[in-house]
Design an enzyme around this catalytic site. Structure first.
Site, PDB file in Angstrom:
ATOM      1  N   ASP A  75     -14.186 -51.055 -38.954  1.00 21.78           N
ATOM      2  CA  ASP A  75     -14.422 -51.743 -37.698  1.00 21.78           C
ATOM      3  C   ASP A  75     -14.700 -53.210 -38.051  1.00 21.78           C
ATOM      4  OD1 ASP A  75     -15.504 -52.014 -34.899  1.00 21.78           O
ATOM      5  OD2 ASP A  75     -17.347 -52.341 -36.015  1.00 21.78           O
ATOM      6  N   ASP A 123     -16.170 -56.340 -35.696  1.00 23.44           N
ATOM      7  CA  ASP A 123     -17.398 -56.976 -35.228  1.00 23.44           C
ATOM      8  C   ASP A 123     -18.590 -56.039 -35.453  1.00 23.44           C
ATOM      9  OD1 ASP A 123     -17.952 -59.613 -33.656  1.00 23.44           O
ATOM     10  OD2 ASP A 123     -19.335 -58.135 -32.809  1.00 23.44           O
TER      11      ASP A 123
HETATM   12  N1  PLP Z   1     -13.803 -56.344 -27.326  1.00 21.63           N
HETATM   13  C1  PLP Z   1     -14.280 -57.597 -27.203  1.00 21.63           C
HETATM   14  C2  PLP Z   1     -13.831 -58.431 -26.064  1.00 21.63           C
HETATM   15  C3  PLP Z   1     -15.193 -58.098 -28.141  1.00 21.63           C
HETATM   16  O1  PLP Z   1     -15.663 -59.357 -28.016  1.00 21.63           O
HETATM   17  C4  PLP Z   1     -15.610 -57.262 -29.211  1.00 21.63           C
HETATM   18  C5  PLP Z   1     -16.551 -57.739 -30.212  1.00 21.63           C
HETATM   19  O2  PLP Z   1     -16.887 -58.899 -30.315  1.00 21.63           O
HETATM   20  C6  PLP Z   1     -15.081 -55.978 -29.297  1.00 21.63           C
HETATM   21  C7  PLP Z   1     -14.189 -55.561 -28.345  1.00 21.63           C
HETATM   22  C8  PLP Z   1     -15.487 -55.027 -30.378  1.00 21.63           C
HETATM   23  O3  PLP Z   1     -14.753 -55.211 -31.536  1.00 21.63           O
HETATM   24  P1  PLP Z   1     -14.924 -54.203 -32.756  1.00 21.63           P
HETATM   25  O4  PLP Z   1     -14.223 -52.921 -32.377  1.00 21.63           O
HETATM   26  O5  PLP Z   1     -14.264 -54.920 -33.897  1.00 21.63           O
HETATM   27  O6  PLP Z   1     -16.383 -54.031 -32.958  1.00 21.63           O
HETATM   28 CA    CA Z   2     -18.014 -52.954 -33.970  1.00 19.88          CA
END
Ligand code: PLP
Ligand code: CA
Length: 304
Positions: free
Chosen positions: A27, A29
């Site tokens: 993953d 973020d």
């Molecule tokens: N969608 C948006 C718009 C986001 O800003 C984020 C994280 O910043 C995510 C999804 C989640 O991303 P990930 O699946 O990499 O945690």
């Molecule tokens: Ca995440």
């Protein structure tokens, strides 16, 4: 505890686990970075995994960036060896779904950001043009005749008119209803939050009286995309690392992968233990097999 999962893992055990896996699913973020700031040590770990021959793939529900922009972000934050082919975002996988699974014939109405539209275009999936006349309302705007799918995702230019149009298209039972992901919200700095795709999907589910098909985590489709683009993906030899129990750990469980929670993001140990100790067995799919403080805990595994 009486139930399995939530094993705190470090040192030689972590090295052994890594050795047993061919594919590392990451993953983004909350595991690798927070917005524009890399998690300390994350880039060194990922660069080392790649150099040591692990197949590393990134599974992100963030649909606001086309894959080329991700490549730039990775390199900007010090992840030097990441290629386009390693990136599986909910917008890219939505495009694959529409092109290869649905084999869409008409147009797609996108309630989402520009990046989502550009991923569809890249895959040759036609979208309804969305230049909105400022005087248009749901009473007088034209509706396209050949909309065969509505795709909803994070949309920072969301308007009432887009919601209304999407609801109208969904009156047609032959029009598919897809969501890039249903993440409820995302943490920002200073205690603020960003409403996620799930909040917009919920609005459209209510106004249409229908349920969206989810493309991103925790749906298995992202894993199918990975399996179809890499040779010999064996779930037993994959490790899914994420920071959110309800998306990342459930995704891993749905795909029969070993799962690991990092504590640098949304979910914490007590949340995982609550699911683990719950009487409700469906809650056990949210329980990580392993817990580490940070992806940086892998650093010693690459030192002699
Ligand atoms: N969608 C948006 C718009 C986001 O800003 C984020 C994280 O910043 C995510 C999804 C989640 O991303 P990930 O699946 O990499 O945690
Ligand atoms: Ca995440």
């Amino acid at each position: 505890g009486a139930f399995k999962g939530c094993q705190k893992i470090r040192g030689p055990q972590l090295r052994n686990l890594l050795e047993a896996k061919d594919f590392i699913l990451l993953d983004c973020d909350g595991v690798l970075w927070h917005g524009e700031k890399a998690v300390t040590g994350a880039a060194t770990v990922v660069n080392s995994m790649i150099r040591n021959g692990k197949n590393v793939v990134f599974v992100t529900n963030n649909c606001t960036r086309p894959r080329e922009k991700y490549v730039h972000k990775f390199s900007r934050l010090g992840f030097t060896d990441v290629m386009l082919e390693q990136i599986f975002s909910s917008s890219y996988c939505s495009a694959l779904y529409l092109r290869d699974v649905v084999k869409i014939t008409g147009q797609v109405f996108v309630m989402g950001c520009e990046a989502l539209r550009s991923e569809l275009q890249e895959a040759g999936v036609p979208c309804v043009e969305d230049a909105e006349d400022p005087d248009a309302t749901i009473y007088n705007c034209p509706l396209a005749p050949d909309v065969k799918a509505v795709l909803v995702g994070h949309d920072d230019k969301m308007t009432f008119l887009k919601l209304a149009k999407a609801s109208c298209y969904l009156k047609d039972p032959d029009c598919l209803f897809l969501a890039t992901d249903i993440d409820p919200w995302h943490p920002l700095s200073g205690g603020r939050i960003l409403p996620g795709s799930g909040s917009l999907t919920a609005a459209l589910e209510v106004s249409s009286g229908r349920k969206a098909t989810v493309i991103g985590k925790p749906s298995r489709f992202m894993f199918e995309c990975i399996s179809s683009q890499f040779e010999g993906v064996d779930p037993a030899k994959c490790l899914m690392i994420g920071d959110r129990l309800e998306t990342d750990m459930l995704f891993g469980a749905n795909c029969r992968l070993d799962t690991m929670l990092t504590l640098t993001g949304v979910s914490q140990t007590k949340d995982a233990e609550e699911y683990r100790d719950s009487e409700l067995t469906t809650n056990h799919s949210f329980v990580p097999d392993y817990i580490v403080d940070s992806i940086a805990d892998f650093l010693p595994a690459f030192e002699e």
